[in-house]
Design a protein around this motif. Structure first.
Motif, short mmCIF file in Angstrom:
data_model
loop_
_atom_site.label_atom_id
_atom_site.label_comp_id
_atom_site.label_asym_id
_atom_site.label_seq_id
_atom_site.Cartn_x
_atom_site.Cartn_y
_atom_site.Cartn_z
N GLU A 295 0.84 -1.20 0.00
CA GLU A 295 0.00 0.00 0.00
C GLU A 295 0.88 1.24 0.00
N THR A 296 0.68 2.12 -0.97
CA THR A 296 1.50 3.33 -1.01
C THR A 296 1.17 4.22 0.18
N LEU A 297 2.15 4.99 0.58
CA LEU A 297 1.93 5.95 1.66
C LEU A 297 0.89 6.98 1.27
N LEU A 298 0.83 7.30 -0.01
CA LEU A 298 -0.18 8.24 -0.49
C LEU A 298 -1.58 7.69 -0.27
N ASP A 299 -1.79 6.43 -0.67
CA ASP A 299 -3.10 5.82 -0.48
C ASP A 299 -3.44 5.67 0.99
N ALA A 300 -2.46 5.27 1.79
CA ALA A 300 -2.70 5.07 3.22
C ALA A 300 -3.09 6.38 3.89
N GLY A 301 -2.40 7.46 3.52
CA GLY A 301 -2.72 8.75 4.10
C GLY A 301 -4.08 9.26 3.69
N GLU A 302 -4.39 9.14 2.40
CA GLU A 302 -5.69 9.61 1.92
C GLU A 302 -6.83 8.83 2.56
N ALA A 303 -6.66 7.52 2.71
CA ALA A 303 -7.70 6.69 3.31
C ALA A 303 -7.95 7.09 4.76
N ALA A 304 -6.93 7.65 5.42
CA ALA A 304 -7.08 8.07 6.81
C ALA A 304 -7.49 9.54 6.93
N GLY A 305 -7.73 10.19 5.79
CA GLY A 305 -8.17 11.57 5.82
C GLY A 305 -7.07 12.60 5.90
N VAL A 306 -5.83 12.20 5.67
CA VAL A 306 -4.71 13.14 5.69
C VAL A 306 -4.66 13.87 4.35
N LEU A 307 -4.46 15.18 4.37
CA LEU A 307 -4.35 15.96 3.14
C LEU A 307 -2.98 15.68 2.52
N MET A 308 -2.95 14.93 1.43
CA MET A 308 -1.71 14.47 0.82
C MET A 308 -1.45 15.20 -0.49
N PRO A 309 -0.29 15.84 -0.66
CA PRO A 309 0.04 16.43 -1.95
C PRO A 309 0.27 15.32 -2.97
N SER A 310 -0.16 15.52 -4.20
CA SER A 310 0.04 14.49 -5.23
C SER A 310 -0.10 15.12 -6.60
N GLY A 311 0.26 14.35 -7.61
CA GLY A 311 0.15 14.80 -8.98
C GLY A 311 -0.19 13.64 -9.89
N CYS A 312 0.83 13.11 -10.54
CA CYS A 312 0.61 12.03 -11.50
C CYS A 312 0.30 10.69 -10.86
N ARG A 313 0.72 10.51 -9.61
CA ARG A 313 0.55 9.26 -8.85
C ARG A 313 1.29 8.09 -9.50
N MET A 314 2.30 8.40 -10.28
CA MET A 314 3.10 7.37 -10.97
C MET A 314 4.60 7.52 -10.69
N GLY A 315 4.97 8.46 -9.85
CA GLY A 315 6.38 8.66 -9.55
C GLY A 315 7.12 9.47 -10.57
N VAL A 316 6.40 10.21 -11.44
CA VAL A 316 7.04 10.96 -12.51
C VAL A 316 7.14 12.44 -12.21
N CYS A 317 6.07 13.03 -11.67
CA CYS A 317 6.02 14.49 -11.54
C CYS A 317 6.64 15.03 -10.26
N PHE A 318 6.86 14.18 -9.27
CA PHE A 318 7.43 14.56 -7.98
C PHE A 318 6.55 15.55 -7.21
N GLY A 319 5.26 15.53 -7.49
CA GLY A 319 4.35 16.39 -6.76
C GLY A 319 4.02 15.88 -5.38
N CYS A 320 4.42 14.65 -5.07
CA CYS A 320 4.07 14.05 -3.77
C CYS A 320 5.26 13.97 -2.84
N VAL A 321 6.37 14.63 -3.16
CA VAL A 321 7.58 14.50 -2.36
C VAL A 321 7.41 15.17 -1.00
N VAL A 322 7.74 14.43 0.06
CA VAL A 322 7.67 14.94 1.43
C VAL A 322 8.86 14.39 2.22
N PRO A 323 9.17 15.00 3.37
CA PRO A 323 10.28 14.49 4.19
C PRO A 323 9.88 13.25 4.99
N LEU A 324 10.78 12.27 4.99
CA LEU A 324 10.69 11.13 5.89
C LEU A 324 11.45 11.50 7.15
#
Length: 363
Positions: A295-324
């Protein structure tokens, strides 16, 4: 004679069209990807460095000379640098003190690494790293420095690899006129990192060196330290070493009313447990979820109601980059695991990353 230069706007437009065409014919890679291969140290890339030499210091410590990329901003003696290095397919980040002169003509920097029991990264660097290896770099950081002007009387108290930031200072202290005492603990004389250089500095009259070989002399007794350095209270002291030693020094200095004259640097242990899936903490929102290994962290966060930045959702646009912030994640495309210790803030893509154990995301 008058010459007319091309209009900047025209040149810029032409350049943009060329790059756009190149990106189309190199999809899914863009020209920047190829430039990273050809010149990984270029200024516009993420900051990297190339290992150019590795010098043994003791049986379990080496100094690593690194040529940093053109984005390197330099350092102040006593600071550290975080490096990212791939160990068995996993990007690991660790912080090491800079031990090189700031005026090296070749522009290189150096870190000194001591292999510790079960230390995944330190043992890899000491036993397996080779010249030519490219590593990720952060800019230098840390406040364990002498300041703009060295005080007239200095005490350096170190043990084991705690001598590394101090050596960074000593190598850059030229014509300061400071009275410097170095008290260093190591199991034996052969285990003293930079032992030969420290003893040479003493022979030259630049420092007074007190070596404590703990296999013979026992551990340094902070309570009787004034027997080794009789003007203890008159000196600004920089100490680096095991937590127990630093705790004892802080208690002693506080009891003597000179706590403001003690400066300490602590090497924090990094323990990260890798696994398949795990508990994901989204620290800013205070949300904690259990995420599966696929399960991607993006999907896990969205399912829990966390506001997640995203774009292409394919790892191409880097719109979902966040600090670990800490923990470990696995890239679902390659299987590579990236880990971070508290405060590292390693950047990851949530749309192609899954939990590889417990992890904390800065969202």
């Amino acid at each position: 004679m008058t010459t007319t230069a091309p209009l900047p706007t025209a040149v810029g437009a032409l350049r943009a069209r060329v790059i756009k065409f190149a990106e189309r014919v190199t999809t899914p890679l863009v020209p920047a990807d190829y430039l990273d291969v050809i010149d990984p140290l270029r200024s516009s890339a993420d900051l990297r460095g190339r290992i150019v030499a590795i010098h043994p210091e003791t049986r379990d410590a080496v100094s690593v000379v690194i040529k940093p990329g053109r984005g390197w901003l330099g350092h102040t003696p006593g600071q550290y640098v975080r490096i990212g290095i791939d160990v068995d397919g996993i990007r690991q980040w660790r912080a090491y003190s800079l031990t090189s002169e700031t005026s090296r003509r070749d522009g290189c920097i150096a870190i000194t690494v001591k292999a510790i029991p079960d230390g995944k990264v330190s043992n890899h660097i000491v036993r397996r790293a080779r010249p030519g290896t490219v590593v990720q770099l952060d800019q230098a950081a840390g406040e364990f420095t002498l300041g703009e002007q060295a005080p007239p009387k200095i005490l350096f108290l170190t043990a084991g690899s705690g001598v590394t930031p101090v050596m960074g200072m000593l190598r850059n202290m030229t014509d300061t006129g400071s009275d410097v005492v170095v008290v260093h603990s190591a199991p034996t004389a052969d285990d003293v990192i930079f032992g030969g250089e420290l003893r040479q500095l003493e022979r030259q009259g630049r420092i007074r060196l007190v070596e404590k070989h703990t296999d013979v002399d026992g551990m340094l007794d902070v309570a009787t330290l004034h027997h080794l350095v009789d003007d203890l209270a008159d000196r600004q002291t920089w100490a680096c070493g095991p937590a127990g030693m630093l705790d004892a020094l802080e208690s002693r200095w506080a009891a003597d009313g000179i706590a403001d004259r003690l400066h300490t640097e602590r090497f924090r242990p990094v323990i990260i447990t890798e696994g398949d899936g795990g508990e994901v903490t989204f620290s800013k929102s205070g949300t904690v979820v259990d995420a599966g290994s696929a399960e991607t962290l993006l999907d896990a966060g969205e399912a829990a109601g966390v506001l997640m930045p995203s774009g292409c959702r394919m790892g191409v646009c880097f719109g979902c980059v966040v600090p670990l912030r800490q923990g470990a994640v696995r890239d679902l495309r390659t299987g590579d695991v990236t880990s971070a210790a508290p405060g590292d803030n390693v950047q990851i893509q949530t749309c192609v990353s899954a939990a590889a154990g417990s992890c904390d995301i800065d969202l």
